[in-house]
Scaffold this motif. Sequence first.
Motif, short mmCIF file in Angstrom:
data_model
loop_
_atom_site.label_atom_id
_atom_site.label_comp_id
_atom_site.label_asym_id
_atom_site.label_seq_id
_atom_site.Cartn_x
_atom_site.Cartn_y
_atom_site.Cartn_z
N TYR A 39 5.03 1.21 6.31
CA TYR A 39 4.49 -0.01 5.73
C TYR A 39 3.27 -0.44 6.55
CZ TYR A 39 9.01 0.03 3.42
OH TYR A 39 10.11 0.40 2.69
N GLN A 40 2.47 -1.28 5.95
CA GLN A 40 1.21 -1.66 6.59
C GLN A 40 1.46 -2.25 7.97
OE1 GLN A 40 -1.23 -4.05 4.02
NE2 GLN A 40 -3.11 -3.39 5.03
N SER A 84 7.56 -4.26 -3.10
CA SER A 84 7.67 -4.07 -1.65
C SER A 84 7.77 -2.60 -1.25
CB SER A 84 8.88 -4.83 -1.11
OG SER A 84 10.06 -4.36 -1.74
N ASP A 85 7.90 -1.71 -2.21
CA ASP A 85 7.92 -0.28 -1.91
C ASP A 85 6.52 0.27 -1.67
OD1 ASP A 85 10.55 0.16 -4.33
OD2 ASP A 85 10.73 -0.01 -2.14
N SER A 86 5.50 -0.52 -1.92
CA SER A 86 4.13 -0.07 -1.66
C SER A 86 3.98 0.28 -0.18
CB SER A 86 3.13 -1.17 -2.04
OG SER A 86 3.16 -1.42 -3.42
N ALA A 87 3.60 1.52 0.10
CA ALA A 87 3.56 2.03 1.47
C ALA A 87 3.04 3.46 1.42
CB ALA A 87 4.95 1.99 2.10
#
Lengths: 113, 112
Positions: A39-40, A84-87
């Motif tokens: 994650y960021q 929230s799965d953006s990664a």
Amino acid sequence: AQSVTQPDARVTVSEGASLQLRCKYSYSGTPYLFWYVQYQRQGLQLLLKYYSGDPVVQGVNGFEAEFSKSDSSFHLRKASVHWSDSAVYFCAASPTGNYKYVFGAGTRLKVIA
Amino acid sequence: DTTVKQNPRYKLARVGKPVNLICSQTMNHDTMYWYQKKPNQAPKLLLFYYDKILNREADTFEKFQSSRPNNSFCSLYIGSAGLEYSAMYLCASRDTNTGQLYFGEGSKLTVL
């Protein structure tokens, strides 16, 4: 040479849609296989791992992966993605009994509304 | 505590100058790693320590040095930085029982 390939550099999916991120490995024998997520502004974190046995392994946050010896693949799946799965997702392999871990270049996942 | 800490998070260095990056873990892991990560590339293994034994990759053997004064700490040393050293440097430690790697947040090195 031992290698891990993630053919998709970027994947965009809609929230609630299903997901598959691809991973192919090139090793003699069956290595240990892993998926990590970054994650960021965070370090890489383990999602799941495969050593042997059932080819479908479950991980955290609803992720699962399926090992295929015939296809030399270890694809990651999720039935319904959340924003929230953006990664960035990394596939990795380590030969049995070896301390070295080889990573793919990663797939950047973007989940859109 | 399952964290791996890296310092500094950001490092600006001049060409030809030395760089020292630090990593620490309190999980009593025997094995610690350093990877180099450039944009759109896979993390590249530079070296790893198993206990006090250093293993360096053949293609980066002369470019990077490392020390591990105790089980918790591991450093990465670049004697003379070049532009090509600009990258994110990732430190990880390995859980012997599970094979899981634990990563720090990385040290971003920019060489000017």
